[in-house]
Design an enzyme around this catalytic site. Structure first.
Site, PDB file in Angstrom:
ATOM      1  N   ASP A   1       0.857  -1.174   0.000  1.00  0.00           N
ATOM      2  CA  ASP A   1       0.000   0.000   0.000  1.00  0.00           C
ATOM      3  C   ASP A   1       0.908   1.243   0.000  1.00  0.00           C
ATOM      4  OD1 ASP A   1      -2.107   1.745   0.580  1.00  0.00           O
ATOM      5  OD2 ASP A   1      -3.103   0.295   1.846  1.00  0.00           O
TER       6      ASP A   1
ATOM      7  N   ASP B   1      -7.812  -9.000   5.619  1.00  0.00           N
ATOM      8  CA  ASP B   1      -8.811  -8.971   6.683  1.00  0.00           C
ATOM      9  C   ASP B   1      -9.449  -7.597   6.874  1.00  0.00           C
ATOM     10  OD1 ASP B   1      -6.371  -7.814   7.812  1.00  0.00           O
ATOM     11  OD2 ASP B   1      -7.501  -7.789   9.689  1.00  0.00           O
TER      12      ASP B   1
ATOM     13  N   ARG C   1     -10.436 -13.383   6.277  1.00  0.00           N
ATOM     14  CA  ARG C   1      -9.231 -13.881   5.609  1.00  0.00           C
ATOM     15  C   ARG C   1      -9.531 -15.172   4.857  1.00  0.00           C
ATOM     16  NH1 ARG C   1      -4.755 -10.939   7.723  1.00  0.00           N
ATOM     17  NH2 ARG C   1      -4.927 -10.382   9.908  1.00  0.00           N
TER      18      ARG C   1
HETATM   19  C1  PRP Z   1      -0.777  -5.309   5.306  1.00  0.00           C
HETATM   20  C2  PRP Z   1       0.065  -6.065   4.298  1.00  0.00           C
HETATM   21  C3  PRP Z   1       1.389  -5.403   4.405  1.00  0.00           C
HETATM   22  C4  PRP Z   1       1.064  -3.993   4.823  1.00  0.00           C
HETATM   23  C5  PRP Z   1       1.198  -3.100   3.637  1.00  0.00           C
HETATM   24  O1  PRP Z   1      -0.606  -5.868   6.567  1.00  0.00           O
HETATM   25  O2  PRP Z   1       0.130  -7.435   4.585  1.00  0.00           O
HETATM   26  O3  PRP Z   1       2.231  -6.033   5.337  1.00  0.00           O
HETATM   27  O4  PRP Z   1      -0.295  -3.974   5.273  1.00  0.00           O
HETATM   28  O5  PRP Z   1       0.903  -1.785   3.980  1.00  0.00           O
HETATM   29  P1  PRP Z   1       1.911  -0.610   3.682  1.00  0.00           P
HETATM   30  O6  PRP Z   1       2.436  -0.792   2.292  1.00  0.00           O
HETATM   31  O7  PRP Z   1       1.039   0.622   3.806  1.00  0.00           O
HETATM   32  O8  PRP Z   1       3.001  -0.624   4.709  1.00  0.00           O
HETATM   33  P2  PRP Z   1      -1.551  -5.503   7.781  1.00  0.00           P
HETATM   34  O9  PRP Z   1      -0.958  -4.370   8.571  1.00  0.00           O
HETATM   35  O10 PRP Z   1      -2.958  -5.292   7.287  1.00  0.00           O
HETATM   36  O11 PRP Z   1      -1.471  -6.776   8.707  1.00  0.00           O
HETATM   37  P3  PRP Z   1      -1.856  -8.302   8.377  1.00  0.00           P
HETATM   38  O12 PRP Z   1      -0.880  -8.768   7.315  1.00  0.00           O
HETATM   39  O13 PRP Z   1      -1.652  -9.008   9.662  1.00  0.00           O
HETATM   40  O14 PRP Z   1      -3.275  -8.346   7.886  1.00  0.00           O
END
Ligand code: PRP
Length: 183
Positions: free
Chosen positions: A106, A162, A168
């Site tokens: 993201d 999620d 999930r």
């Molecule tokens: C999501 C995804 C990445 C991160 C990306 O994890 O798996 O690790 O967000 O976001 P960024 O590019 O803005 O840093 P999340 O924090 O949702 O946790 P999860 O994997 O446990 O669902």
């Protein structure tokens, strides 16, 4: 099964499966020639675990699997965040070819941190594979070697992604009403 705030199916089970096999074939072709069987796939918990489980079966290489989990927290200022490792790799990646596997990239802040951290451990090379790429929200410039689909600003759940730890287990990826996480 559909989430309460279901809006639309963004990727079906079949579309995901087809793309995962394509990614696996690319990774096999690229790393097969050059790695000599030293590939470690690093799954970023939790979101990547379903994608990773399918992806490794689409890669025809002698590989190892490891995991990392991080927690992130917002710091003062919209474009900065702090990241802390809450589960580290169980084996050294020194001299190895590393493929980081993410469900979604993201802002790129998480991955930037992980790349900086892993580079200090002396791997032969690090590549990045993400199922979903939300380029529009990128803050940290990144090179992504393997990307499944580019996505927009919708809030997505399913296939590992999620909302408050739910959904999930959906076999497809759908959008739900509400804001994009972190926005
Ligand atoms: C999501 C995804 C990445 C991160 C990306 O994890 O798996 O690790 O967000 O976001 P960024 O590019 O803005 O840093 P999340 O924090 O949702 O946790 P999860 O994997 O446990 O669902």
């Amino acid at each position: 099964m559909y989430p309460e705030r279901f809006e639309r199916t963004v990727f079906t089970e079949e579309e995901i499966a087809r793309r995962v096999w394509e990614l696996g074939a690319c990774i096999t072709a690229d790393l097969g020639g050059e790695s000599g069987g030293t590939v470690t796939l690093v799954g970023m918990l939790k979101g990547s675990f379903i994608f990773l489980a399918d992806l490794i079966r689409a890669i025809d290489l002698d590989l190892r699997v490891d995991f990392m989990a991080i927690s992130s927290y917002q710091q003062a200022g919209a474009s900065s965040s702090g990241v802390r490792i809450v589960k580290d790799l169980s084996e050294s990646v020194y001299g190895r070819d590393v493929l980081i596997v993410e469900d979604i990239i993201d802002t790129g802040l998480t991955l930037s941190y992980i790349l900086r951290n892993l580079r200090e451990r002396g791997p032969r090379q690090i590549r990045v594979c993400t199922l979903l790429d939300r380029k529009a929200r990128r803050i940290a410039p990144l090179h992504i070697d393997y990307s499944g689909f580019e996505v927009g600003e919708e809030y997505l759940v399913g296939y590992g992604l999620d909302h408050l730890q739910r959904w999930r287990n959906l076999r497809y990826i759908c959008s739900i009403s509400g804001d994009v996480p972190g926005s």
